[in-house]
Scaffold this motif. Structure first.
Motif, PDB file in Angstrom:
ATOM      1  N   TRP A 133       0.358  15.425 -58.388  1.00 54.47           N
ATOM      2  CA  TRP A 133      -0.601  16.182 -59.332  1.00 54.47           C
ATOM      3  C   TRP A 133      -0.205  15.298 -60.608  1.00 54.47           C
ATOM      4  CZ3 TRP A 133      -5.311  17.310 -58.009  1.00 54.47           C
ATOM      5  CH2 TRP A 133      -5.642  17.549 -56.488  1.00 54.47           C
TER       6      TRP A 133
ATOM      7  N   PRO B 234      -5.390  13.791 -57.940  1.00 60.69           N
ATOM      8  CA  PRO B 234      -4.190  13.650 -56.881  1.00 60.69           C
ATOM      9  C   PRO B 234      -3.556  11.931 -56.702  1.00 60.69           C
ATOM     10  CG  PRO B 234      -6.158  13.331 -56.541  1.00 60.69           C
ATOM     11  CD  PRO B 234      -6.097  14.014 -57.622  1.00 60.69           C
TER      12      PRO B 234
ATOM     13  N   ASP C 283       2.235  19.095 -61.066  1.00 61.04           N
ATOM     14  CA  ASP C 283       2.045  19.001 -59.557  1.00 61.04           C
ATOM     15  C   ASP C 283       2.433  18.041 -57.946  1.00 61.04           C
ATOM     16  OD1 ASP C 283       1.954  21.652 -57.311  1.00 61.04           O
ATOM     17  OD2 ASP C 283       0.450  21.904 -58.473  1.00 61.04           O
TER      18      ASP C 283
ATOM     19  N   ASP D 248       2.371  17.383 -53.671  1.00 60.32           N
ATOM     20  CA  ASP D 248       1.568  18.105 -52.195  1.00 60.32           C
ATOM     21  C   ASP D 248       2.961  18.474 -51.315  1.00 60.32           C
ATOM     22  OD1 ASP D 248      -0.654  19.063 -53.106  1.00 60.32           O
ATOM     23  OD2 ASP D 248      -1.763  17.080 -52.118  1.00 60.32           O
TER      24      ASP D 248
ATOM     25  N   SER E 126       6.546  23.480 -59.780  1.00 65.03           N
ATOM     26  CA  SER E 126       5.534  22.748 -60.966  1.00 65.03           C
ATOM     27  C   SER E 126       4.893  23.488 -62.281  1.00 65.03           C
ATOM     28  CB  SER E 126       3.918  23.240 -60.271  1.00 65.03           C
ATOM     29  OG  SER E 126       3.439  24.341 -59.755  1.00 65.03           O
TER      30      SER E 126
ATOM     31  N   TYR F  84       3.012  26.292 -63.297  1.00 66.67           N
ATOM     32  CA  TYR F  84       2.295  27.322 -63.025  1.00 66.67           C
ATOM     33  C   TYR F  84       1.625  27.760 -64.077  1.00 66.67           C
ATOM     34  CZ  TYR F  84       1.913  30.441 -60.026  1.00 66.67           C
ATOM     35  OH  TYR F  84       1.627  32.042 -59.239  1.00 66.67           O
TER      36      TYR F  84
ATOM     37  N   GLN G 150      -1.064  24.443 -62.761  1.00 62.90           N
ATOM     38  CA  GLN G 150      -0.438  24.195 -61.472  1.00 62.90           C
ATOM     39  C   GLN G 150       0.208  24.507 -60.499  1.00 62.90           C
ATOM     40  OE1 GLN G 150      -2.514  21.220 -61.756  1.00 62.90           O
ATOM     41  NE2 GLN G 150      -2.744  21.312 -63.883  1.00 62.90           N
TER      42      GLN G 150
ATOM     43  N   ARG H 162      -0.380  24.147 -57.129  1.00 60.81           N
ATOM     44  CA  ARG H 162      -0.510  24.062 -55.753  1.00 60.81           C
ATOM     45  C   ARG H 162       1.291  23.969 -54.595  1.00 60.81           C
ATOM     46  NH1 ARG H 162      -2.959  20.969 -58.880  1.00 60.81           N
ATOM     47  NH2 ARG H 162      -5.725  20.777 -57.935  1.00 60.81           N
ATOM     48  N   SER H 163       2.674  23.523 -55.568  1.00 61.14           N
ATOM     49  CA  SER H 163       3.617  23.121 -54.932  1.00 61.14           C
ATOM     50  C   SER H 163       3.826  24.578 -54.801  1.00 61.14           C
ATOM     51  CB  SER H 163       4.526  22.559 -55.240  1.00 61.14           C
ATOM     52  OG  SER H 163       4.132  22.553 -56.745  1.00 61.14           O
ATOM     53  N   SER H 164       3.738  25.365 -55.672  1.00 62.47           N
ATOM     54  CA  SER H 164       4.344  26.598 -56.115  1.00 62.47           C
ATOM     55  C   SER H 164       4.145  27.529 -55.129  1.00 62.47           C
ATOM     56  CB  SER H 164       4.491  27.378 -57.197  1.00 62.47           C
ATOM     57  OG  SER H 164       5.353  26.558 -58.541  1.00 62.47           O
ATOM     58  N   ASP H 165       2.827  28.211 -54.667  1.00 61.18           N
ATOM     59  CA  ASP H 165       1.914  28.905 -54.364  1.00 61.18           C
ATOM     60  C   ASP H 165       2.331  28.117 -52.229  1.00 61.18           C
ATOM     61  OD1 ASP H 165       1.203  29.918 -56.111  1.00 61.18           O
ATOM     62  OD2 ASP H 165      -1.250  29.284 -55.661  1.00 61.18           O
ATOM     63  N   ALA H 166       2.108  26.883 -52.601  1.00 64.09           N
ATOM     64  CA  ALA H 166       2.809  26.844 -50.833  1.00 64.09           C
ATOM     65  C   ALA H 166       4.377  26.859 -51.258  1.00 64.09           C
ATOM     66  CB  ALA H 166       2.383  25.443 -50.764  1.00 64.09           C
TER      67      ALA H 166
END
Length: 417
Positions: free
Chosen positions: A276, A291, A306, A308, A330, A332, A336, A338-342
């Motif tokens: 991202w 993206p 960020d 994926d 990311s 955060y 941003q 996405r990756s941190s939460d994943a």
């Protein structure tokens, strides 16, 4: 090669502050790592030293605390009066703040401390020579006491004047915070082929690449780069990264990554297909993220903020027997996530051990599991089994740098990582 539980531990032979009898009137320098912002967002690096400071004061020692916040190189070093105020509240006794630390006036102040008195002296990083480990600056610091207690695990990987420099001049002891962190990190240290392992490396600091990535690719099964580490990996692979942040040592990190990519590795390296990106100005995000296919390259006026996480990597993280997350993957705090939460979601499903490393990582990410406030120092210890301060303490003990008290021969035995 599996780790050898019988090998010599990093603290073997190092005198421990907790084992030493403290005599009233002794003059101690306490080398700490209070790299905590004035807002006291996270006070773990101060609180970890409370027990030793309380014991020293209650035993009648005169304590001069040397610490840092920020860096001289980017003019981010600030006063440490907030640290002294926090210690006053937590210790329940007055802790003075002395703005200077290497002047004649600072030395006179340290000499005049009363038994049981603690004073926090000025930020060591106000001096350019601190981070260069300047011997003249170390000699000035050493005038503040007769012996040194070394805590501040977060800076234990740095050979600076206020920790390794003073250990060339005065007898040193490992503070409890240092001992605790070294012992705590043991389950994540070394290579063990019987356990599946993963490392997530992010943030901005060059040691995440120069130490973390280089070590993790040899020792872990999965490595997920984020932040500056990912940007450097993408650049090394020939992808366009636009205005993405490459950190404070971009050339050294790029060389290190290229060598890693050219060397057979144990780990599988996660390279996302999609990142991202957002328009930036001086590092500040100025527009919405979108993206972008890695293969298409990042536009010149955009930066990676960020990425994926690939499904296979999420499953590997969830199945890891042990995992380390060092550095936020990311941007955060800029939303941003996405990756941190994943990554955090995958790790929360794991039945293995997961550890978050580093003050910024711990402060930024919502995580209730085990943490270590040492970022680069923990990475170096996990990578090599030692770090600059431990080496200096070993050298200090072997050299017999004067001043041995009645319990100075009590050392840590059998602590192995």
């Amino acid at each position: 090669m599996a780790s050898d539980p019988g090998r010599r531990g990093p603290l073997d032979g190092v005198p421990l502050l907790g084992a030493r009898h403290i005599t009233a009137g002794e003059r101690w320098i306490f080398s700490a790592g209070f790299n905590v912002d004035p807002a006291l967002t996270s006070t773990g690096r101060i609180d970890s030293e409370l027990a030793d400071l309380r014991r020293l004061a209650e035993s009648g020692a005169r304590v001069a605390v040397l610490s840092h916040q920020g860096s001289h190189r980017d003019n981010s070093a600030t006063a440490l009066d907030h640290a002294a105020a926090h210690l006053t509240r937590r210790l329940g006794r007055p802790v003075r703040y002395v703005p200077e630390n290497a002047s004649d006036a600072a030395v006179r102040t340290a000499e005049a401390l009363a038994p049981g008195e603690i004073a926090v002296f000025g930020n060591t990083r106000h001096h350019a020579g601190e981070e260069r480990n300047d011997p003249d600056l170390a000699r000035r610091f050493a005038l503040l006491g007769d012996r040194v207690a070394v805590g501040g695990f977060s800076k234990a990987h740095r050979a600076h004047a206020s920790n390794t420099g003073v250990l060339r001049l005065l007898p040193g002891h490992a503070a409890e915070s240092l001992v605790t962190e070294v012992r705590f990190l043991a389950p994540w240290a070394g290579r063990n082929d019987g356990l599946s392992s993963a490392a997530v490396l992010g943030g901005r600091k060059p040691e995440k690449t120069l130490v973390g990535l280089v070590h993790a690719m040899r020792s872990y099964d999965l490595v997920v780069p984020g932040g500056v580490v990912l940007n450097t990996v993408l650049r090394a692979l020939g992808h366009q990264v636009g205005a993405s942040d490459l950190g404070s040592r971009p050339d050294a990190c790029l060389d290190a990554v290229r060598k890693v990519l050219d060397t057979p590795a144990k780990a599988r390296l996660h390279v996302p297909r999609t990142v991202w990106t957002a328009p930036t100005d001086g590092g500040r995000i100025t527009g919405a993220a979108r993206p972008t296919a890695v293969a298409d390259g990042v536009p010149a006026d955009h930066a990676v903020v960020d990425f994926d996480l690939e499904p296979w990597a999420a499953e590997s993280l969830a199945g890891a027997d042990r995992a380390v997350l060092a550095g936020t993957p990311s941007r955060y705090l800029d939303g941003q996530v996405r990756s941190s939460d994943a990554v955090l979601s995958a790790l929360s499903r794991s039945s293995g051990r997961t550890l978050l490393l580093g003050g910024d990582t711990v402060a930024e990410l919502p995580w209730a599991g085990p943490v270590s406030t040492g970022g680069g120092s923990a990475l170096e210890l996990l990578a090599t089994g030692t770090c600059a301060v431990l080496d200096a303490l070993h050298d200090n003990a072997r050299a017999g740098t004067g001043g041995h008290g009645p319990a100075d021969d009590d050392v840590m035995d059998g602590v192995s990582t």
